[in-house]
Design a protein around this motif. Structure first.
Motif, short mmCIF file in Angstrom:
data_model
loop_
_atom_site.label_atom_id
_atom_site.label_comp_id
_atom_site.label_asym_id
_atom_site.label_seq_id
_atom_site.Cartn_x
_atom_site.Cartn_y
_atom_site.Cartn_z
N CYS A 99 0.80 -1.23 0.00
CA CYS A 99 0.00 0.00 0.00
C CYS A 99 0.83 1.28 0.00
O CYS A 99 0.35 2.32 -0.43
N HIS A 100 2.07 1.21 0.51
CA HIS A 100 2.91 2.40 0.68
C HIS A 100 4.19 2.30 -0.13
O HIS A 100 4.77 1.23 -0.26
N SER A 101 4.65 3.45 -0.60
CA SER A 101 5.95 3.55 -1.26
C SER A 101 6.86 4.39 -0.38
O SER A 101 6.40 5.22 0.40
N ILE A 102 8.14 4.16 -0.53
CA ILE A 102 9.15 4.97 0.17
C ILE A 102 9.66 6.07 -0.77
O ILE A 102 10.43 6.93 -0.37
N GLU A 103 9.19 6.06 -2.01
CA GLU A 103 9.61 7.06 -3.01
C GLU A 103 8.80 8.35 -2.84
O GLU A 103 7.60 8.31 -2.61
N ALA A 104 9.47 9.46 -2.98
CA ALA A 104 8.82 10.77 -2.85
C ALA A 104 7.70 10.92 -3.88
O ALA A 104 7.90 10.64 -5.06
N GLY B 292 -2.06 3.77 0.17
CA GLY B 292 -1.66 4.61 1.29
C GLY B 292 -0.70 5.68 0.80
O GLY B 292 -0.18 5.60 -0.31
N PRO B 293 -0.42 6.68 1.62
CA PRO B 293 0.47 7.77 1.20
C PRO B 293 1.92 7.32 1.11
O PRO B 293 2.33 6.35 1.75
N SER B 294 2.70 8.06 0.33
CA SER B 294 4.14 7.85 0.30
C SER B 294 4.70 8.08 1.70
O SER B 294 4.31 9.01 2.40
N LEU B 295 5.64 7.22 2.08
CA LEU B 295 6.25 7.37 3.40
C LEU B 295 7.63 8.01 3.30
O LEU B 295 8.37 8.05 4.28
N HIS B 296 7.96 8.54 2.14
CA HIS B 296 9.20 9.28 1.99
C HIS B 296 9.13 10.53 2.86
O HIS B 296 8.16 11.30 2.79
N GLY B 297 10.10 10.71 3.72
CA GLY B 297 10.12 11.88 4.58
C GLY B 297 9.08 11.86 5.69
O GLY B 297 8.78 12.91 6.26
N TYR C 109 -2.48 13.34 -1.28
CA TYR C 109 -3.10 12.13 -0.78
C TYR C 109 -4.36 12.51 -0.01
O TYR C 109 -4.37 13.46 0.76
N GLU C 110 -5.43 11.77 -0.23
CA GLU C 110 -6.72 12.04 0.42
C GLU C 110 -6.83 11.22 1.71
O GLU C 110 -7.08 10.03 1.68
N TYR C 111 -6.59 11.86 2.83
CA TYR C 111 -6.62 11.20 4.13
C TYR C 111 -8.04 11.12 4.69
O TYR C 111 -8.90 11.92 4.32
N SER C 112 -8.23 10.20 5.62
CA SER C 112 -9.50 10.12 6.34
C SER C 112 -9.61 11.36 7.24
O SER C 112 -8.61 11.99 7.59
#
Length: 125
Positions: A38-43, A49-54, A66-69
């Motif tokens: 679900c997640h990428s580490i790429e910017a 899920g949202p990118s987890l870069h940074g 990214y559209e969060y809850s």
């Protein structure tokens, strides 16, 4: 005297205090493979899920594009080691109403390793 001798014999049988293991980003990368569905580490590379870069040091619910809850946008969290550890242990416990369906990582060392990986690979400040 007998009591002292008995205690002296039993002390070596007691468990040694748990030593804190160092967080290992390589092991964290292996554990993160589950997250990568679900997640990428790429910017800028959002998936389900949202990118987890940074992510380390970022305010929760603030990754661009990214559209969060609603629950995540209102969470008022900053992703530091402690918050990430609590999140990885149980996302819905930390932020009730989050859309994240992942049940959590019960193993504390795995959580520490994932956090070390996010810092190493994700552009931590």
């Amino acid at each position: 005297m007998i009591l002292l001798a008995t205690c002296a014999l039993l002390v070596p049988l007691l468990p040694a205090p748990a030593r804190a293991q160092t967080a290992d980003p390589a092991r964290g990368e292996e554990v993160f493979e589950t997250c990568s569905a679900c997640h990428s580490i790429e910017a800028g590379e959002n998936g389900y899920g949202p990118s987890l870069h940074g992510v380390v040091g970022r305010r929760a619910g603030a990754a661009p594009d990214y559209e969060y809850s609603d629950a995540m946008r209102r969470a008022r969290l900053v992703w530091d080691d402690g918050t990430l550890d609590r999140w990885l242990a149980g996302p819905r416990t930390l932020v009730p109403g989050t859309r994240m369906s992942f049940p959590g990582l019960p193993n504390r060392q795995e959580r520490r390793d994932v956090i070390a990986y996010l810092k190493a690979a994700g552009g931590a400040p």
